[in-house]
Scaffold this motif. Structure first.
Motif, PDB file in Angstrom:
ATOM      1  N   SER A  91       0.805  -1.364   0.202  1.00 18.64           N
ATOM      2  CA  SER A  91      -0.212  -0.510  -0.147  1.00 18.64           C
ATOM      3  C   SER A  91       0.528   0.773   0.005  1.00 18.64           C
ATOM      4  O   SER A  91       1.809   1.085   0.972  1.00 18.64           O
ATOM      5  N   GLN A 139       0.468   4.048   1.122  1.00 15.75           N
ATOM      6  CA  GLN A 139       0.118   4.673   2.623  1.00 15.75           C
ATOM      7  C   GLN A 139       1.310   4.137   3.740  1.00 15.75           C
ATOM      8  O   GLN A 139       1.388   4.910   4.370  1.00 15.75           O
ATOM      9  N   CYS A 140       1.840   2.744   3.723  1.00 12.40           N
ATOM     10  CA  CYS A 140       2.272   2.316   4.219  1.00 12.40           C
ATOM     11  C   CYS A 140       4.039   2.552   4.349  1.00 12.40           C
ATOM     12  O   CYS A 140       3.935   2.126   3.268  1.00 12.40           O
ATOM     13  N   ALA A 194      -1.766   7.098   8.358  1.00 15.12           N
ATOM     14  CA  ALA A 194      -2.564   6.212   8.287  1.00 15.12           C
ATOM     15  C   ALA A 194      -2.652   5.453   9.575  1.00 15.12           C
ATOM     16  O   ALA A 194      -4.254   4.683   9.608  1.00 15.12           O
ATOM     17  N   ARG A 236      -6.585   5.732  11.258  1.00 17.81           N
ATOM     18  CA  ARG A 236      -7.579   6.747  10.270  1.00 17.81           C
ATOM     19  C   ARG A 236      -7.725   5.399   9.764  1.00 17.81           C
ATOM     20  O   ARG A 236      -8.350   3.825   9.700  1.00 17.81           O
ATOM     21  N   GLU A 237      -6.704   5.303   8.531  1.00 14.55           N
ATOM     22  CA  GLU A 237      -7.215   4.327   7.229  1.00 14.55           C
ATOM     23  C   GLU A 237      -6.732   3.012   7.696  1.00 14.55           C
ATOM     24  O   GLU A 237      -7.791   1.757   7.286  1.00 14.55           O
ATOM     25  N   CYS A 238      -5.620   2.978   8.336  1.00 11.83           N
ATOM     26  CA  CYS A 238      -5.619   1.942   9.393  1.00 11.83           C
ATOM     27  C   CYS A 238      -5.563   1.700  10.614  1.00 11.83           C
ATOM     28  O   CYS A 238      -5.178   1.980  11.614  1.00 11.83           O
ATOM     29  N   THR A 239      -5.923   0.706  10.903  1.00 12.65           N
ATOM     30  CA  THR A 239      -6.669  -0.219  11.874  1.00 12.65           C
ATOM     31  C   THR A 239      -6.664  -1.600  12.101  1.00 12.65           C
ATOM     32  O   THR A 239      -7.025  -1.950  11.674  1.00 12.65           O
ATOM     33  N   ARG A 266      -9.007  -3.105   9.620  1.00 10.05           N
ATOM     34  CA  ARG A 266      -9.000  -2.592   8.442  1.00 10.05           C
ATOM     35  C   ARG A 266      -7.716  -2.273   8.191  1.00 10.05           C
ATOM     36  O   ARG A 266      -7.084  -0.855   7.900  1.00 10.05           O
ATOM     37  N   LEU A 285      -3.761  -2.233   7.104  1.00  9.34           N
ATOM     38  CA  LEU A 285      -3.340  -1.502   5.133  1.00  9.34           C
ATOM     39  C   LEU A 285      -2.209  -2.454   5.180  1.00  9.34           C
ATOM     40  O   LEU A 285      -1.149  -3.073   4.352  1.00  9.34           O
TER      41      LEU A 285
END
Ligand code: SF4
Length: 371
Positions: A310, A312-313, A330, A333-336, A339, A341
């Motif tokens: 990803s 973002q990672c 992330a 936020r986008e990464c938990t 979910r 990433l």
């Protein structure tokens, strides 16, 4: 000390913190190698107990985190085949590859089973001679003896329906790769307690001596970790760089000779790609030619697939000690954990998952936006 509680005792930890403070003169960056150590450090707040002159960097010693995405995709490809029973430790089922994760594949009907030992997978192979049973053999030297034992037993029993999908890695070449990196910040290591239980401490001596870095083999409880840090700081301040064993209740210099002999019998060193770190020469284990019939990659003729991370990672930088999870935009936020990433959020031993579990995101937010 005899009982686990004693290794979490408040007065013992405070004594060790005071000794560290009185030994410290300079500023030092120390990497804990194991994911289990990272988890304890964040859980017990040890990085906040030690004086500000010590920065603890979180290393790549989490087996789930460093398993490359290509290998997750290969596992996915094998597990999707008809007639295959795919067996794995539970953590690996949630790591997302380019084709999704193994848990979703299981939900779509693939026969994927969580086991606690490769020998459980071997029992399945004996019980189901009409099915191909594949075990996902990942991990460091800690898991290698049990995986080697499964291969050895399958060969002795003449099983033709049992294979290993091998993604074994070894710690010393990884430490060398970190130290050789131009961006390296590591000045000393808290060495991997469980790995050394198998392999012993001797193979770290050339690393300490050549790179002039202390390596202190360390356990996982607060007293273990603070004692490891104390011995490390004393070496750094005195200009020494040797291997010391701060986990002597478990680790011997020669490790477990039967375990090492079994690894040597079944596996040989090979180049291996690490997630976030890239290809590291002679850092992996593969089955020896005599055991190649147990190699799932040969049995199922899997394609090599290049899988991008990803964008973002930043887990690659985290695994090398260059960034912390809270530096990732992330994170939380986008990464938990629900979910993820990247792999450092999937595994309980991953640095991102540890920071998330113990509230570091909230603290980082509060520091940015003081009330
Ligand atoms: S928080 Fe998620 S996206 Fe960021 S580095 Fe960690 S695993 Fe990767």
């Amino acid at each position: 000390m005899k009982y686990l509680d004693e290794y979490r005792d408040g007065s013992s930890t405070q004594t060790l913190v005071d000794l560290i403070a009185s030994s410290l003169r300079g500023s030092w960056s120390i990497m804990e190698v194991c994911g289990g150590q990272t988890h304890s450090i964040v859980k017990y707040g040890i990085d906040r107990m030690v004086p500000s002159g010590i920065e603890l960097l979180h290393g790549p010693g989490c087996p789930v985190c460093v398993t490359p995405l290509e290998m997750i995709d290969r596992a996915h490809a094998v597990a999707a085949l008809p007639g295959v029973v795919f067996c794995s430790f539970g953590d690996m089922l949630r790591v997302p590859g380019s084709r999704g994760d193994l848990l979703s594949l299981k939900a779509r009907g693939a026969d994927i089973r969580i086991v606690y030992s490769p020998l459980d997978a071997l029992k399945l192979a004996v019980a189901h001679p009409d099915r191909q049973v594949v075990f996902f053999a990942i991990g460091f030297e800690t898991t290698a003896p049990a995986n080697a034992m499964a291969a050895w037993m399958a060969k002795r029993q003449g099983l033709t329906n049992f294979t290993l999908l091998v993604s074994q890695v070894m710690v010393p070449p990884m430490l060398t790769a970190i130290l050789q990196s131009p961006a390296n910040r590591v000045q000393a290591f808290l060495g991997p307690g469980h790995v050394c239980t198998v392999m012993g401490t001797a193979e770290y001596e050339p690393i300490a001596s050549f790179y002039r870095v202390p390596v202190v083999i360390t356990g996982f409880e607060p007293v273990d970790l603070l004692r490891g840090i104390l011995l490390t700081v004393r070496q750094l301040e005195e200009g020494r760089a040797v291997v010391e064993n701060a986990y002597a209740r478990v680790v011997r210099r020669d490790g477990s000779p039967p375990g090492r002999a079994l690894i040597e019998e079944v596996f040989e060193a090979c180049d291996r790609k690490w997630r976030g770190l890239g290809l590291i020469p002679k850092s992996g284990l593969r089955l020896r030619p005599e055991y190649r019939e147990i190699d799932a990659e040969r049995r199922f003729e899997l394609d090599t697939v290049e899988t991008p991370e990803s964008p973002q990672c930043i887990s690659g930088q985290i695994l090398r000690g260059l960034k912390k999870p809270v530096d990732c935009p992330a994170f939380g936020r986008e990464c938990t954990p629900e979910r993820p990433l990247g792999a450092t959020m999937v595994s309980a031993e991953g640095a991102c998952a540890a920071y998330y579990a113990y509230g570091r995101r909230q603290e980082a937010e509060e520091a940015k936006w003081p009330t």
